[in-house]
Design a protein around this motif. Structure first.
Motif, mmCIF file in Angstrom:
data_model
loop_
_atom_site.group_PDB
_atom_site.id
_atom_site.type_symbol
_atom_site.label_atom_id
_atom_site.label_comp_id
_atom_site.label_asym_id
_atom_site.label_seq_id
_atom_site.Cartn_x
_atom_site.Cartn_y
_atom_site.Cartn_z
ATOM 1 N N ASP A 1 21.754 -35.011 19.328
ATOM 2 C CA ASP A 1 22.894 -35.802 19.320
ATOM 3 C C ASP A 1 24.109 -34.578 19.206
ATOM 4 O OD1 ASP A 1 25.565 -37.055 19.786
ATOM 5 O OD2 ASP A 1 24.803 -38.870 18.171
ATOM 6 N N ALA A 2 25.023 -34.381 20.274
ATOM 7 C CA ALA A 2 25.740 -33.218 20.093
ATOM 8 C C ALA A 2 26.856 -33.514 19.188
ATOM 9 C CB ALA A 2 26.725 -32.990 21.424
ATOM 10 N N GLY A 3 27.204 -35.004 18.725
ATOM 11 C CA GLY A 3 28.203 -35.131 17.869
ATOM 12 C C GLY A 3 27.726 -35.315 16.397
ATOM 13 N N GLU A 4 26.440 -35.454 16.209
ATOM 14 C CA GLU A 4 26.000 -35.578 14.589
ATOM 15 C C GLU A 4 25.173 -34.147 14.561
ATOM 16 O OE1 GLU A 4 24.005 -39.070 14.492
ATOM 17 O OE2 GLU A 4 25.510 -40.126 15.026
ATOM 18 N N ASP A 5 24.356 -33.916 15.512
ATOM 19 C CA ASP A 5 23.205 -32.608 15.010
ATOM 20 C C ASP A 5 23.767 -31.388 15.589
ATOM 21 O OD1 ASP A 5 21.521 -34.549 14.614
ATOM 22 O OD2 ASP A 5 20.960 -35.003 16.788
ATOM 23 N N VAL A 6 23.225 -30.219 14.631
ATOM 24 C CA VAL A 6 23.494 -28.863 14.974
ATOM 25 C C VAL A 6 22.488 -28.540 16.020
ATOM 26 C CG1 VAL A 6 23.400 -26.559 14.229
ATOM 27 C CG2 VAL A 6 24.227 -28.454 12.741
ATOM 28 N N MET A 7 22.862 -27.878 17.143
ATOM 29 C CA MET A 7 22.077 -27.210 18.153
ATOM 30 C C MET A 7 21.232 -26.269 17.791
ATOM 31 S SD MET A 7 22.363 -29.483 20.770
ATOM 32 C CE MET A 7 22.980 -30.636 19.513
ATOM 33 N N PRO A 8 19.889 -26.108 18.106
ATOM 34 C CA PRO A 8 19.127 -24.787 17.819
ATOM 35 C C PRO A 8 19.575 -23.522 18.495
ATOM 36 C CG PRO A 8 17.500 -26.662 18.222
ATOM 37 C CD PRO A 8 18.987 -27.174 18.724
ATOM 38 N N ASP A 9 19.843 -22.660 18.023
ATOM 39 C CA ASP A 9 20.412 -21.414 18.484
ATOM 40 C C ASP A 9 19.253 -20.585 19.196
ATOM 41 O OD1 ASP A 9 19.421 -20.130 16.247
ATOM 42 O OD2 ASP A 9 20.691 -19.407 15.296
ATOM 43 N N LYS B 1 17.029 -26.600 6.286
ATOM 44 C CA LYS B 1 16.164 -27.662 6.577
ATOM 45 C C LYS B 1 15.710 -27.270 8.123
ATOM 46 C CE LYS B 1 15.232 -32.523 7.622
ATOM 47 N NZ LYS B 1 15.732 -33.700 7.494
ATOM 48 N N PRO B 2 14.248 -27.106 8.286
ATOM 49 C CA PRO B 2 14.113 -26.643 9.805
ATOM 50 C C PRO B 2 14.335 -28.012 10.788
ATOM 51 C CG PRO B 2 12.087 -27.174 8.272
ATOM 52 C CD PRO B 2 13.326 -27.224 7.476
ATOM 53 N N PHE B 3 14.462 -27.600 12.138
ATOM 54 C CA PHE B 3 14.715 -28.677 12.885
ATOM 55 C C PHE B 3 13.383 -29.433 13.156
ATOM 56 C CE2 PHE B 3 17.857 -25.576 14.179
ATOM 57 C CZ PHE B 3 18.973 -26.288 14.634
#
Length: 320
Positions: free
Chosen positions: A93-101, A52-54
């Motif tokens: 949200d660092a606790g829930e979301d994956v950060m874009p690389d 799924k895209p950001f």
């Protein structure tokens, strides 16, 4: 009763509002996020069988922070993990979301470049400013600035960027490109932008910078010609060419020409404000990419953001 000590949360000092935080709060209000995401959405990938895209707005906000703070793609990825303020601005949200690389961030920039979307956002921004009555189009000030490129040949190709060139200014030589702008004489907002190699003369670009509705066009000595000065004969539909008088070799300028040149210089001062915002506020003093096209797309976006930053104090109450 137990005595209160400084470790109790009641006495926790409120953190200082930093300049970066204040800047992000202001740009949050003035950037037309909905309009810009709607402009990009037809070209943005949709969810399918793969990953799924950001969210589009999150990627747009990340790209804006790269322009404001000068982050490269790898540095932007690191900053999203390290700086909570930047994550919050991007809506992550660092606790829930994956950060874009860094690859995802790079692909988003390539998407904007492939569809010329930065140029489209610049045009949309100037149109919106005109609708708000902030861009009057009664006069234009033209000028150009040099943006340096790396002159070194210590790279994979063992040569300089072939689309950049050298030019002499004063007693110094510069290698890079030129950003030519047309600025509204009343508000100081940029309404036209052209990117060329550094050796292109400023005067050759004036026709591309005026929109044809001006009553007066102002420029420095680089734009002065025999048919473009205050004493030149002109057609009724032509604007007044407010270019400074040049001193002929071995002669002195008449006193009235000196006074007029000083007056014109004070009127032209507004053209320096967009350059100050791009170079000092956003820190853009050197090109980041090879070739004119990629750097031109970045400059279109930077000057669109500079226009919004320029009017933030006026616009914030109406867009808050």
């Amino acid at each position: 009763m137990k005595q209160l000590v400084l470790s109790i949360p009641l006495f926790i000092k409120k953190p200082k509002v930093t300049r970066r935080q204040k800047f992000l709060e202001e740009m949050e209000q003035v950037v037309p996020w909905v309009d810009w995401t709607n402009r990009i959405a037809p070209h943005y990938p949709v969810a399918g069988l793969g990953r799924k895209p950001f969210a589009l707005e999150a990627m747009l906000r990340i790209h804006m922070m790269q322009q404001w703070f000068g982050y490269s793609d790898p540095a932007m990825e690191e900053a999203l993990h390290d700086v909570p303020m930047l994550r919050e601005f991007a809506g992550l949200d660092a606790g829930e979301d994956v950060m874009p690389d860094e690859t995802t961030i790079l692909k988003f920039r390539h998407l904007l470049e492939r569809h010329h979307l930065a140029q489209s956002l610049f045009a949309e921004t100037t149109g919106r400013l005109a609708q708000q009555g902030l861009l009057l189009r009664q006069g234009t000030i033209v000028d150009a600035t040099l943006i340096a490129a790396a002159p070194s040949t210590k790279n994979r190709q063992r040569k300089r960027d072939g689309e950049m060139s050298s030019t002499k200014k004063g007693n110094n030589y510069y290698f890079g490109l030129k950003a030519h702008i047309g600025v509204d004489a009343d508000s100081g907002l940029v309404h036209s932008l052209e990117i060329t190699t550094a050796k292109v003369a400023d005067g050759n670009m004036i026709d591309a910078l005026v929109h044809g509705e001006e009553a007066i066009v102002l420029g420095d000595r680089a734009y002065t010609r025999n048919d473009r000065n205050l004493e030149a004969q002109r057609q009724p539909e032509e604007p007044v060419w407010g270019m400074p008088f040049k001193r002929k070799r071995g002669e002195e300028l008449p006193a009235e020409h000196v006074v007029l040149n000083r007056m014109l210089a004070s009127l032209r001062a507004k053209v320096e404000h967009p350059f100050r915002i791009v170079k000092r506020q956003f820190g853009y003093t050197k090109v980041r990419y090879r070739g004119l096209f990629k750097n031109a797309q970045q400059l279109y976006l930077l000057f669109a953001l500079a226009n919004l930053y320029h009017v933030r104090k006026v616009w914030m109450p109406t867009t808050g």
